[in-house]
Design a protein around this motif. Structure first.
Motif, short mmCIF file in Angstrom:
data_model
loop_
_atom_site.label_atom_id
_atom_site.label_comp_id
_atom_site.label_asym_id
_atom_site.label_seq_id
_atom_site.Cartn_x
_atom_site.Cartn_y
_atom_site.Cartn_z
N MET A 145 -0.52 0.98 -20.90
CA MET A 145 -1.47 1.62 -20.00
C MET A 145 -0.74 2.59 -19.06
SD MET A 145 -4.29 -1.26 -18.90
CE MET A 145 -5.50 0.00 -18.49
N GLN A 146 -1.39 3.68 -18.74
CA GLN A 146 -0.87 4.61 -17.73
C GLN A 146 -1.33 4.12 -16.36
OE1 GLN A 146 -1.42 8.83 -18.52
NE2 GLN A 146 -1.55 8.46 -20.73
N VAL A 147 -0.37 3.90 -15.47
CA VAL A 147 -0.67 3.26 -14.19
C VAL A 147 -0.39 4.20 -13.02
CG1 VAL A 147 -0.12 1.32 -12.66
CG2 VAL A 147 -0.12 0.99 -15.15
N ASN A 148 -1.34 4.30 -12.11
CA ASN A 148 -1.12 5.00 -10.84
C ASN A 148 -1.58 4.11 -9.69
OD1 ASN A 148 -4.02 5.88 -11.71
ND2 ASN A 148 -3.93 6.41 -9.53
N THR A 149 -0.94 4.23 -8.55
CA THR A 149 -1.26 3.41 -7.39
C THR A 149 -1.69 4.29 -6.23
OG1 THR A 149 0.36 1.73 -8.05
CG2 THR A 149 -0.36 1.70 -5.75
N LEU A 150 -2.84 4.00 -5.64
CA LEU A 150 -3.33 4.80 -4.52
C LEU A 150 -2.43 4.65 -3.31
CD1 LEU A 150 -7.24 4.39 -4.43
CD2 LEU A 150 -5.85 6.00 -5.73
N THR A 151 -2.18 5.76 -2.63
CA THR A 151 -1.45 5.75 -1.37
C THR A 151 -2.43 5.37 -0.25
OG1 THR A 151 -1.94 8.05 -0.85
CG2 THR A 151 0.02 7.61 -2.21
N PRO A 152 -1.92 4.98 0.93
CA PRO A 152 -2.82 4.70 2.05
C PRO A 152 -3.73 5.88 2.38
CG PRO A 152 -0.64 3.85 2.52
CD PRO A 152 -0.53 4.63 1.25
N GLU A 153 -3.21 7.09 2.28
CA GLU A 153 -4.01 8.28 2.56
C GLU A 153 -5.13 8.45 1.53
OE1 GLU A 153 -0.24 8.33 4.49
OE2 GLU A 153 -0.68 8.24 2.32
N GLU A 154 -4.83 8.17 0.28
CA GLU A 154 -5.85 8.27 -0.77
C GLU A 154 -6.94 7.22 -0.57
OE1 GLU A 154 -3.18 10.14 -4.44
OE2 GLU A 154 -3.23 7.96 -4.13
N LYS A 155 -6.55 6.03 -0.14
CA LYS A 155 -7.55 4.99 0.14
C LYS A 155 -8.46 5.41 1.28
CE LYS A 155 -4.74 1.07 -1.46
NZ LYS A 155 -4.04 -0.18 -1.07
N THR A 156 -7.89 6.05 2.30
CA THR A 156 -8.68 6.52 3.43
C THR A 156 -9.73 7.54 2.99
OG1 THR A 156 -6.87 6.15 4.99
CG2 THR A 156 -8.58 7.70 5.66
N ALA A 157 -9.35 8.41 2.05
CA ALA A 157 -10.29 9.42 1.54
C ALA A 157 -11.48 8.76 0.85
CB ALA A 157 -9.57 10.35 0.57
N PHE A 158 -11.22 7.68 0.12
CA PHE A 158 -12.31 6.95 -0.54
C PHE A 158 -13.24 6.34 0.51
CE2 PHE A 158 -9.75 7.18 -4.37
CZ PHE A 158 -10.69 7.19 -5.38
N LYS A 159 -12.65 5.71 1.52
CA LYS A 159 -13.48 5.04 2.53
C LYS A 159 -14.32 6.05 3.31
CE LYS A 159 -13.54 1.44 5.98
NZ LYS A 159 -12.81 0.38 6.69
#
Length: 359
Positions: free
Chosen positions: A318-332
């Protein structure tokens, strides 16, 4: 002489009546104490008390496999501890793999008293207290430890009081992992990446609103249909803890794993209230302390498993990527309308509690 004999006979008969009445009260109390224990399982009238032995049996149902942290920790830190410390007066029987039903059936059985205990997802407990829905809110907590503190503190106590009113006592909240997303179209790094994707979700309104708000097409589907649904492209993706993704072989039908960690998934360790109240104080203490140790150890096991299974999924191709704290903030931030909706539905109080533990 006849009068003396007759009087003696009447005295003896009266004594027997009072003696039997006293036994009846004791039997009634014992039955009341064991009320709620596996009433339909063919046991005696006291439910969980084995005739003549004074032994109490706690039957526990859950949906997890034997190799998951839930089952392993339950055996090691709850069953073994309770049986040993009770000196054999409490017997624990564990039924994994949905042997006694799914989460909804298990919860209903505990509430009705036909099963002593279970570990259903808090997502199911919304049927008994709608406020549990807040635990499905995406990115409610910024890390697992914040969620643990909340469920061991004011938020957990708030939920526990709600459950008590429907005949359920909660022994604690074990951890089913951080939920992440998989799909066959592209990596998920920003809210716009979900647009147009058909994402399988639990039959849960919060999850449906979550994905629809971000432009995906939320598709409720039972878990036992998921593998086939992904294989036949009925849905593009799904979300679950990495350990469950791997155990269910979803890596065979999914290309991308995005470690979004959007929901901290908990299992409520619930026990029928009448049954629990019927235990002696010493037995209650043994059960309560063993449950606390189980929760503590299981959470750590699951946290360790999360990274182990992310690595295994990567190794499987599987190709794996992990969200950064900044990316999580954008989702919220993109989910602000959804948060406003559920603050109105669940109440500001429960959201304020969550904020106190760190969002």
């Amino acid at each position: 002489m006849r009068r003396v004999k007759k009087a003696a006979a009447l005295t003896l008969a009266a004594a027997m009546v009072f003696s039997l009445a006293g036994c009846g009260r004791n039997a009634g109390n014992q039955t009341g104490k064991a009320q709620g224990a596996a009433a339909g399982s063919g046991e005696n009238a006291a439910g969980s008390l084995e005739a003549g032995s004074g032994q109490v049996t706690i039957k526990i149902g859950h949906v997890e496999a034997e190799d998951r942290s839930t089952h392993q920790a339950l055996v090691k830190y709850f069953k073994q501890s309770v049986e040993e410390k009770s000196g054999g007066t409490i017997k624990v029987e564990i039924y994994p793999n949905s042997a006694l039903g799914g989460d909804s059936e298990l919860t209903e059985s505990v509430a009705m008293g036909t099963l002593q205990a279970a570990l259903p997802s808090t997502s199911v407990l919304v049927s008994y207290s709608p406020e549990f829905g807040i635990m499905d809110m995406p990115w409610l907590f910024d890390k697992a430890e914040s969620a643990f503190a909340a469920m061991d503190g004011d938020m957990g106590n708030y939920f526990n009081e709600k459950l008590e009113t429907v005949g359920i006592h909660c022994l604690g909240y074990s951890y089913n992992g951080l939920r992440s997303m998989t799909n066959n179209v592209r990596p998920i790094t920003k809210p716009e990446d979900l647009k147009g994707l058909k994402m399988r979700v639990m039959e849960n309104q919060v999850f449906i609103d979550f994905f629809n708000t971000l432009g995906a097409s939320a598709t409720p589907m039972s878990f036992n249909e998921l593998f086939t649904g992904l294989q036949q492209n009925t849905v593009d993706g799904q979300e679950n803890p990495p350990s469950l993704i791997y155990a269910s072989r979803l890596q065979e039908v999914q290309k991308y794993l995005s470690v979004t960690e959007h929901v901290n998934n908990f299992l409520g360790f619930i026990i029928n209230k009448n049954f629990y109240d019927g235990l002696s104080q010493e037995q209650q203490q043994i059960v309560t302390e063993a449950a606390a140790e189980f929760v503590k150890q299981q959470r750590q096991m699951e946290l360790q498993d999360t990274q182990v299974y992310i690595d295994k999924l990567k190794e499987s191709g599987m190709q794996v990527n992990t969200l950064t704290p900044e990316e999580k903030t954008a989702f919220k931030e993109a989910l602000a309308p959804m948060y406003e909706k559920y603050k109105a539905e669940f109440g500001e109080e429960i959201f304020s509690m969550a904020e106190e533990y760190g969002q």
